[in-house]
Design a protein around this motif. Structure first.
Motif, mmCIF file in Angstrom:
data_model
loop_
_atom_site.group_PDB
_atom_site.id
_atom_site.type_symbol
_atom_site.label_atom_id
_atom_site.label_comp_id
_atom_site.label_asym_id
_atom_site.label_seq_id
_atom_site.Cartn_x
_atom_site.Cartn_y
_atom_site.Cartn_z
ATOM 1 N N GLU A 93 0.826 -1.207 0.000
ATOM 2 C CA GLU A 93 0.000 0.000 0.000
ATOM 3 C C GLU A 93 0.865 1.263 0.000
ATOM 4 O O GLU A 93 0.584 2.223 -0.711
ATOM 5 C CB GLU A 93 -0.959 0.035 1.189
ATOM 6 C CG GLU A 93 -1.898 1.233 1.084
ATOM 7 C CD GLU A 93 -2.936 1.320 2.181
ATOM 8 O OE1 GLU A 93 -2.598 1.037 3.337
ATOM 9 O OE2 GLU A 93 -4.079 1.697 1.862
ATOM 10 N N LEU A 143 -5.894 -2.580 -3.517
ATOM 11 C CA LEU A 143 -5.266 -1.272 -3.278
ATOM 12 C C LEU A 143 -5.760 -0.214 -4.262
ATOM 13 O O LEU A 143 -5.826 0.967 -3.914
ATOM 14 C CB LEU A 143 -3.737 -1.390 -3.344
ATOM 15 C CG LEU A 143 -3.126 -2.195 -2.193
ATOM 16 C CD1 LEU A 143 -1.610 -2.252 -2.340
ATOM 17 C CD2 LEU A 143 -3.507 -1.627 -0.836
ATOM 18 N N SER A 179 -2.626 2.262 5.627
ATOM 19 C CA SER A 179 -3.257 3.573 5.815
ATOM 20 C C SER A 179 -4.521 3.461 6.665
ATOM 21 O O SER A 179 -5.228 2.438 6.618
ATOM 22 C CB SER A 179 -3.600 4.207 4.465
ATOM 23 O OG SER A 179 -4.724 3.586 3.902
ATOM 24 N N THR A 205 -4.107 -8.352 -3.392
ATOM 25 C CA THR A 205 -3.649 -7.023 -2.947
ATOM 26 C C THR A 205 -3.695 -5.995 -4.071
ATOM 27 O O THR A 205 -4.134 -4.868 -3.860
ATOM 28 C CB THR A 205 -2.207 -7.111 -2.409
ATOM 29 O OG1 THR A 205 -2.075 -8.263 -1.599
ATOM 30 C CG2 THR A 205 -1.872 -5.888 -1.592
ATOM 31 N N ASN A 244 2.120 1.712 -3.376
ATOM 32 C CA ASN A 244 1.055 2.153 -4.281
ATOM 33 C C ASN A 244 0.838 3.665 -4.174
ATOM 34 O O ASN A 244 0.535 4.326 -5.161
ATOM 35 C CB ASN A 244 -0.243 1.392 -3.972
ATOM 36 C CG ASN A 244 -1.208 1.417 -5.136
ATOM 37 O OD1 ASN A 244 -0.819 1.232 -6.280
ATOM 38 N ND2 ASN A 244 -2.477 1.667 -4.847
ATOM 39 N N GLU A 245 0.989 4.198 -2.957
ATOM 40 C CA GLU A 245 0.881 5.655 -2.783
ATOM 41 C C GLU A 245 2.035 6.371 -3.497
ATOM 42 O O GLU A 245 1.844 7.425 -4.105
ATOM 43 C CB GLU A 245 0.889 6.017 -1.292
ATOM 44 C CG GLU A 245 -0.400 5.663 -0.575
ATOM 45 C CD GLU A 245 -1.631 6.300 -1.221
ATOM 46 O OE1 GLU A 245 -1.574 7.483 -1.607
ATOM 47 O OE2 GLU A 245 -2.653 5.599 -1.361
ATOM 48 N N THR A 288 -7.885 2.989 4.589
ATOM 49 C CA THR A 288 -8.107 1.632 4.070
ATOM 50 C C THR A 288 -8.382 0.659 5.213
ATOM 51 O O THR A 288 -9.290 -0.187 5.131
ATOM 52 C CB THR A 288 -6.876 1.163 3.261
ATOM 53 O OG1 THR A 288 -6.592 2.140 2.269
ATOM 54 C CG2 THR A 288 -7.140 -0.166 2.581
ATOM 55 N N VAL A 292 -1.616 -3.643 4.019
ATOM 56 C CA VAL A 292 -2.384 -2.401 4.167
ATOM 57 C C VAL A 292 -1.900 -1.643 5.389
ATOM 58 O O VAL A 292 -1.764 -2.221 6.466
ATOM 59 C CB VAL A 292 -3.892 -2.729 4.295
ATOM 60 C CG1 VAL A 292 -4.692 -1.474 4.550
ATOM 61 C CG2 VAL A 292 -4.383 -3.439 3.043
#
Lengths: 80, 186
Positions: free
Chosen positions: A66, B11, B41, B7, A69-70, B44, B39
């Motif tokens: 993640e 995402l 954040s 994933t 991905n950001e 999320t 994950v």
């Protein structure tokens, strides 16, 4: 024979789609942003642009998927 | 209908303002534990934990048996085709999908190709966000603009040929997917 033909067709489509996706990632990437990054993140984004492989790219960057991905979004690289 | 989310699918999907569309299509979406581990954040994690509490999402532990089968799949594909078509996360989801009889949600092209290349996986159904959105349109849960909206919000491009085919199928040829980039439809 039909199975072999299906595999060949599938592989041709797979390789063609990979090339189209790679071209889109290269064209849309914010290269000045990418070049401003530390070496590990820069290498990871360059790997992602070439392969589209989020999992391995995140490991190169030393990030979770993640988090990587950001970084991809900040570099304006579409997932394809 | 049930699904297993990979994933790379999840995402991008969580960036979509209409991410709960997923539950208009699937009664349960299974999340393999390794997916949850990627994950970080708050947004999320909040969405996932709320949907887990509502039983719309369910967690699958990382089982040794599925792990071993996923590794076998990776090596089988690589040895037969001389290219590393799938990585471990996608292979695990394919095995979980096969075990549960659930649709596998992934953006990985290799995973998409596996059921068509390996006879023993021919019964596994693999969808990308493109197929999920198309199903939402078919069910009347979304309009044709949903494809462009997803592309913008998830920063995601669909393969041009696949997008054109889907737009034709769902009757959106003139009403959706007309955005920028390599996936233009005209």
């Amino acid at each position: 024979m039909r199975r072999a033909a299906t595999i060949v067709e599938e592989l041709e489509k797979y390789l063609s789609d990979l090339e189209e996706a790679r071209r889109i990632r290269r064209e849309r990437a914010d290269w000045s942003f990418i070049h401003s990054l530390p070496p590990r993140q820069r290498a990871a984004l360059q790997y992602y642009i070439e392969t589209g492989d989020l999992y391995v790219a995140s490991r190169i960057a030393g990030m979770s998927m993640e988090e990587f991905n950001e970084l991809r979004r900040r570099a304006k690289i579409p997932s394809t | 209908m049930q699904a297993v989310a990979d994933t790379c699918f999840l995402l991008d999907w969580v960036k979509f303002s209409r991410r709960d569309l997923l539950f208009d299509i699937f009664t349960t979406v299974w999340l393999p534990e390794p997916v949850l581990g990627e994950v970080r954040s708050e947004d999320t994690l909040t969405w996932i934990s709320e949907r887990l509490a509502q039983r719309k999402l369910s967690l699958i532990p990382e089982l040794p048996e599925l792990r071993a089968r996923a590794l076998s799949l990776m090596t089988a594909v690589a040895s037969r085709l001389s290219i590393p078509l799938v990585d471990y996360p996608e292979a695990y989801c394919l095995e979980a999908g096969r075990e549960l009889g659930a649709v596998v949600l992934t953006e990985n092209r290799g995973a998409l190709a596996v059921p068509r290349i390996l006879p023993e996986y021919s019964g596994v159904v693999v969808w990308r966000s493109l197929e999920v959105l198309a199903q939402a349109v078919r069910l009347g849960k979304a309009d044709c603009g949903v494809f462009d909206r997803y592309r913008e919000e998830a920063l995601h491009e669909f393969p041009r040929r696949d997008l054109e085919k889907i737009l034709n199928e769902v009757g959106c040829r003139d009403g959706g997917g007309r955005g920028r980039g390599g996936a233009q439809t005209h």
